[in-house]
Each structure stands twice: as structure tokens, then as C-alpha cells.
Design a protein around this motif. Structure first.
Motif, PDB file in Angstrom:
ATOM      1  N   GLN A  51     -68.768  21.599  12.831  1.00 56.66           N
ATOM      2  CA  GLN A  51     -70.016  22.335  12.651  1.00 56.66           C
ATOM      3  C   GLN A  51     -71.041  21.894  13.683  1.00 56.66           C
ATOM      4  O   GLN A  51     -71.184  20.695  13.955  1.00 56.66           O
ATOM      5  N   LEU A  52     -71.715  22.870  14.258  1.00 59.34           N
ATOM      6  CA  LEU A  52     -72.781  22.609  15.229  1.00 59.34           C
ATOM      7  C   LEU A  52     -74.109  22.567  14.474  1.00 59.34           C
ATOM      8  O   LEU A  52     -74.487  23.538  13.821  1.00 59.34           O
ATOM      9  N   VAL A  53     -74.804  21.427  14.561  1.00 55.68           N
ATOM     10  CA  VAL A  53     -76.023  21.227  13.783  1.00 55.68           C
ATOM     11  C   VAL A  53     -77.170  20.780  14.683  1.00 55.68           C
ATOM     12  O   VAL A  53     -76.955  20.309  15.800  1.00 55.68           O
ATOM     13  N   PRO A  68     -52.528  17.425   0.814  1.00 57.33           N
ATOM     14  CA  PRO A  68     -53.328  17.919   1.941  1.00 57.33           C
ATOM     15  C   PRO A  68     -53.139  17.033   3.168  1.00 57.33           C
ATOM     16  O   PRO A  68     -52.916  15.823   3.039  1.00 57.33           O
ATOM     17  N   PRO A  69     -53.211  17.614   4.348  1.00 51.77           N
ATOM     18  CA  PRO A  69     -53.132  16.793   5.563  1.00 51.77           C
ATOM     19  C   PRO A  69     -54.432  16.014   5.731  1.00 51.77           C
ATOM     20  O   PRO A  69     -55.390  16.201   4.977  1.00 51.77           O
ATOM     21  N   ALA A  70     -54.446  15.147   6.720  1.00 51.13           N
ATOM     22  CA  ALA A  70     -55.703  14.478   7.069  1.00 51.13           C
ATOM     23  C   ALA A  70     -56.701  15.534   7.528  1.00 51.13           C
ATOM     24  O   ALA A  70     -56.376  16.386   8.350  1.00 51.13           O
ATOM     25  N   VAL A  71     -57.894  15.499   6.963  1.00 48.37           N
ATOM     26  CA  VAL A  71     -58.947  16.448   7.316  1.00 48.37           C
ATOM     27  C   VAL A  71     -60.106  15.678   7.946  1.00 48.37           C
ATOM     28  O   VAL A  71     -60.555  14.664   7.406  1.00 48.37           O
ATOM     29  N   SER A  72     -60.570  16.151   9.093  1.00 46.01           N
ATOM     30  CA  SER A  72     -61.728  15.551   9.757  1.00 46.01           C
ATOM     31  C   SER A  72     -62.930  16.474   9.589  1.00 46.01           C
ATOM     32  O   SER A  72     -62.865  17.651   9.940  1.00 46.01           O
ATOM     33  N   SER A  73     -64.003  15.918   9.048  1.00 43.16           N
ATOM     34  CA  SER A  73     -65.261  16.647   8.940  1.00 43.16           C
ATOM     35  C   SER A  73     -66.156  16.186  10.082  1.00 43.16           C
ATOM     36  O   SER A  73     -66.474  14.994  10.167  1.00 43.16           O
ATOM     37  N   ILE A  74     -66.555  17.121  10.940  1.00 48.36           N
ATOM     38  CA  ILE A  74     -67.220  16.751  12.192  1.00 48.36           C
ATOM     39  C   ILE A  74     -68.516  17.516  12.338  1.00 48.36           C
ATOM     40  O   ILE A  74     -68.547  18.737  12.152  1.00 48.36           O
ATOM     41  N   MET A  75     -69.574  16.810  12.665  1.00 48.36           N
ATOM     42  CA  MET A  75     -70.857  17.434  12.959  1.00 48.36           C
ATOM     43  C   MET A  75     -71.228  17.122  14.402  1.00 48.36           C
ATOM     44  O   MET A  75     -71.264  15.955  14.804  1.00 48.36           O
ATOM     45  N   VAL A  76     -71.466  18.179  15.171  1.00 49.47           N
ATOM     46  CA  VAL A  76     -71.830  18.048  16.572  1.00 49.47           C
ATOM     47  C   VAL A  76     -73.309  18.372  16.717  1.00 49.47           C
ATOM     48  O   VAL A  76     -73.761  19.442  16.292  1.00 49.47           O
ATOM     49  N   THR A  77     -74.069  17.439  17.281  1.00 52.37           N
ATOM     50  CA  THR A  77     -75.506  17.649  17.469  1.00 52.37           C
ATOM     51  C   THR A  77     -75.740  18.537  18.685  1.00 52.37           C
ATOM     52  O   THR A  77     -75.310  18.219  19.799  1.00 52.37           O
ATOM     53  N   ALA A  78     -76.424  19.665  18.459  1.00 50.88           N
ATOM     54  CA  ALA A  78     -76.566  20.688  19.497  1.00 50.88           C
ATOM     55  C   ALA A  78     -77.269  20.182  20.754  1.00 50.88           C
ATOM     56  O   ALA A  78     -76.909  20.556  21.871  1.00 50.88           O
ATOM     57  N   SER A  79     -78.257  19.336  20.605  1.00 50.27           N
ATOM     58  CA  SER A  79     -79.058  18.926  21.759  1.00 50.27           C
ATOM     59  C   SER A  79     -78.364  17.915  22.657  1.00 50.27           C
ATOM     60  O   SER A  79     -78.690  17.800  23.838  1.00 50.27           O
ATOM     61  N   THR A  80     -77.373  17.184  22.134  1.00 48.94           N
ATOM     62  CA  THR A  80     -76.738  16.119  22.907  1.00 48.94           C
ATOM     63  C   THR A  80     -75.233  16.275  23.071  1.00 48.94           C
ATOM     64  O   THR A  80     -74.639  15.673  23.975  1.00 48.94           O
ATOM     65  N   CYS A 106     -66.055  19.594  27.660  1.00 49.17           N
ATOM     66  CA  CYS A 106     -67.355  19.214  27.104  1.00 49.17           C
ATOM     67  C   CYS A 106     -68.414  20.305  27.246  1.00 49.17           C
ATOM     68  O   CYS A 106     -69.499  20.195  26.662  1.00 49.17           O
ATOM     69  N   THR A 107     -68.136  21.351  27.992  1.00 47.24           N
ATOM     70  CA  THR A 107     -69.163  22.355  28.280  1.00 47.24           C
ATOM     71  C   THR A 107     -69.212  23.478  27.247  1.00 47.24           C
ATOM     72  O   THR A 107     -70.033  24.382  27.360  1.00 47.24           O
ATOM     73  N   SER A 108     -68.327  23.432  26.238  1.00 50.60           N
ATOM     74  CA  SER A 108     -68.332  24.475  25.205  1.00 50.60           C
ATOM     75  C   SER A 108     -68.166  23.851  23.831  1.00 50.60           C
ATOM     76  O   SER A 108     -67.657  22.729  23.692  1.00 50.60           O
ATOM     77  N   PHE A 109     -68.590  24.577  22.804  1.00 50.29           N
ATOM     78  CA  PHE A 109     -68.537  24.073  21.432  1.00 50.29           C
ATOM     79  C   PHE A 109     -67.120  24.151  20.870  1.00 50.29           C
ATOM     80  O   PHE A 109     -66.414  25.138  21.060  1.00 50.29           O
ATOM     81  N   GLY A 110     -66.725  23.105  20.138  1.00 47.86           N
ATOM     82  CA  GLY A 110     -65.403  23.061  19.533  1.00 47.86           C
ATOM     83  C   GLY A 110     -64.346  22.614  20.512  1.00 47.86           C
ATOM     84  O   GLY A 110     -64.625  22.239  21.649  1.00 47.86           O
TER      85      GLY A 110
END
Length: 294
Positions: A19-21, A94-106, A282-286
Motif C-alpha cells: 500500500q502506498l501511504v 496460508p503462505p507467508a504474507v507480507s504487509s508493506i506500507m510504502v511512504t509516498a514522499s520517500t 525504484c522509479t515505480s510503485f510496487g
């Protein structure tokens, strides 16, 4: 035309919910994400994706299972031309699940995951055949028993091995004597080390011929049998750093797959090429948009 390289990737596969936050939420705070994407993840899985994207034939040896979330991860990888050898196909957990938050500004990320915790995988009966059929073996250090057996098999078969050292894991000293190339993050700290130079020396003393430490946007520091130095990382606008190290390893493995003999020139060229791929990611989200970029 050069032969299409074949790579065997051994290690972790997760399902990543990304998720982009605007910022990482504080305790008890609810936050609406700007964007969301879901994809298979994990160091070995993402490296296999990059290897395939660059024209190689990638096989991933891992544990996923038949849970609907696991089937989603497998489908994503199949869609990216990665052959998946699931060693726990009948598991309904369930498989291993990664919950990831990406900070939009950095572009920085915060990750919560179970990784390979609770998943013990015995080496398959056809491990030697799988290793012999490939040109190179890449390991991320997860699923230790499987990783050590595969590295030993690769050494016996004369197949080069590449280690993705994200962080130091218990028992990794059993793996290092069978590793030809190790590229580690700045967070990889073997016992008694605290700097990249100390890490490189530790790896060399434990039998690794070629090693490097990545430091984000800072130069990569490397060490070979008789030489060492740095490789600059391209300067790009960063949107999301998630998976960059994994893709660097996939690109590095692709570059090294058909090298009969490593030299400082070959190694630095491989690092430079891999850093370019990682920077592009690194130049695109996800972790998938960069694959579709022109």
C-alpha cells in the motif's frame, strides 16, 4: 545467438500486500492508502522474476501450498514465466504474507511478515537433477536445510552459487563455504562485524570468493580474491524501494549465468548492470510496474 541461461532460485515466496501511504500510521491510527497492489514476493521469488524478465529461464524452488492466497502467488509467478516447484503443494495453511506500507514522499517501506517461520522443507529427491539442469543457483538463505543441501549439490556439480544476504540468519556459516558470490545488504552483519569492510572480510575468510555490500543509493563495495573497489549506483527519482535488492540479485545472477570465469572486470560489470536494473525498479510503485515500463 547466445544460449538462454537457466537459473534455479531457492528460498522464500510470500504474498505481498503493498500500500502506498502518505506516512506510516501511528498507534491506533487509521489511514487510507493512495494505491494498493498485490503480488508474489520474497527475495528468491522476486529475483526469479527479474531473471525471467531479462530473458532467462527461471525455476523457483520454495514452499507455497494450496491455500487460496498461495495459489494467487503461484499464479502471479506463472504469469511472469517463472516455473514454480512447490515443495509443500498439499499444505492448506496460508503462505507467508507480507504487509508493506510504502511512504509516498520517500519510497521507503515498512514491512511485517512471518517469512519462512514455521515452514521446514526437506530437500526433494530430485534436487541433484534440478541443480545439474541449471547454469547457476541463487539462494536467499531462507529454508536453511534446503539451501545448504542445494549449495552442496551445486558445488559438487560445478554450478556457481549466488547468495542474497539480506540479513544474517542462524546456521548461515554452514552455507558460506559453498557460495561463490555473495551480495549482501548493509543490514547483513555476520558475528563480530559492523561495517561493510568487516562483512566482506568475514565472507572471504569463510570461503566466499566474490562478495559485495549494497548501501541503497550509495556505492556498492566489493571484494574479490585479489582486488576490491566500489561501483556507483545510478541516481534516479525514487518512488518505491521495495524489492530493489531482490531484482538486483536476479539481474546479477542473469549476468553471471554464462560466465565461465569471473574476473574483477566481469564482476564489476555484473554489479553495474544489476544496479541499473534495481534503480529502474525504484522509479515505480510496487514490484511489477517496472516490468511493463518502456
Amino acid at each position: 545467438m547466445p544460449r538462454r541461461p537457466e537459473g534455479l532460485f531457492i528460498g522464500l515466496c510470500t504474498l505481498d500486500i503493498i500500500q502506498l501511504v502518505d506516512h506510516t500510521p501511528a498507534s491506533d491510527e487509521k489511514l487510507t492508502a493512495r494505491r494498493q497492489t498485490i503480488a508474489a514476493g520474497g527475495p528468491a521469488a522476486n529475483a526469479a522474476v527479474a531473471f525471467s524478465h531479462l530473458g532467462g529461464a527461471a525455476r523457483l524452488l520454495t514452499a507455497i501450498g494450496s491455500h487460496p492466497l498461495g495459489l494467487a502467488a503461484t499464479a502471479d509467478l506463472h504469469g511472469l514465466a517463472v516455473t514454480v516447484s512447490d515443495l509443500t503443494p498439499d499444505s492448506t495453511e496460508p503462505p507467508a504474507v507480507s504487509s508493506i506500507m510504502v511512504t509516498a514522499s520517500t519510497g521507503e517501506r515498512a514491512v511485517a511478515s512471518t517469512n519462512a517461520t514455521g515452514h521446514r522443507i526437506a530437500p526433494p529427491d530430485d534436487l541433484d537433477a534440478l541443480v545439474a539442469a541449471c547454469d547457476i543457483v541463487e539462494l536467499d538463505g531462507h529454508h536453511r536445510e534446503l539451501a545448504v543441501a542445494a549449495a552442496h549439490s551445486a558445488r559438487a556439480a560445478g554450478r556457481p552459487t549466488v547468495l542474497d544476504g539480506g540479513s544474517w540468519k542462524d546456521g548461515m556459516e554452514d552455507l558460506l563455504p559453498s557460495i561463490d558470490v555473495a551480495v549482501c545488504s548493509a543490514d547483513f552483519h555476520p558475528p563480530g562485524t559492523s561495517t561493510p569492510t568487516e562483512t566482506l572480510r568475514f565472507l572471504q575468510e569463510h570461503g566466499v570468493g566474490w562478495s559485495a555490500v549494497t548501501q541503497g543509493a550509495e556505492p556498492i563495495v566489493w571484494l574479490g580474491p585479489d582486488d576490491g573497489g566500489t561501483v556507483d549506483v545510478p541516481n534516479v527519482p525514487v518512488t518505491d524501494t521495495l524489492g530493489a535488492g531482490d531484482f538486483l540479485h536476479g539481474a546479477l545472477t542473469h549476468h553471471l549465468a554464462l560466465q565461465s570465469h569471473l574476473t574483477p572486470k566481469h564482476f564489476t560489470e555484473a554489479l553495474r548492470t544489476a544496479a541499473t536494473v534495481a534503480s529502474r525498479a525504484c522509479t515505480s510503485f510496487g514490484t511489477r510496474a517496472w516490468l511493463r515500463a518502456k
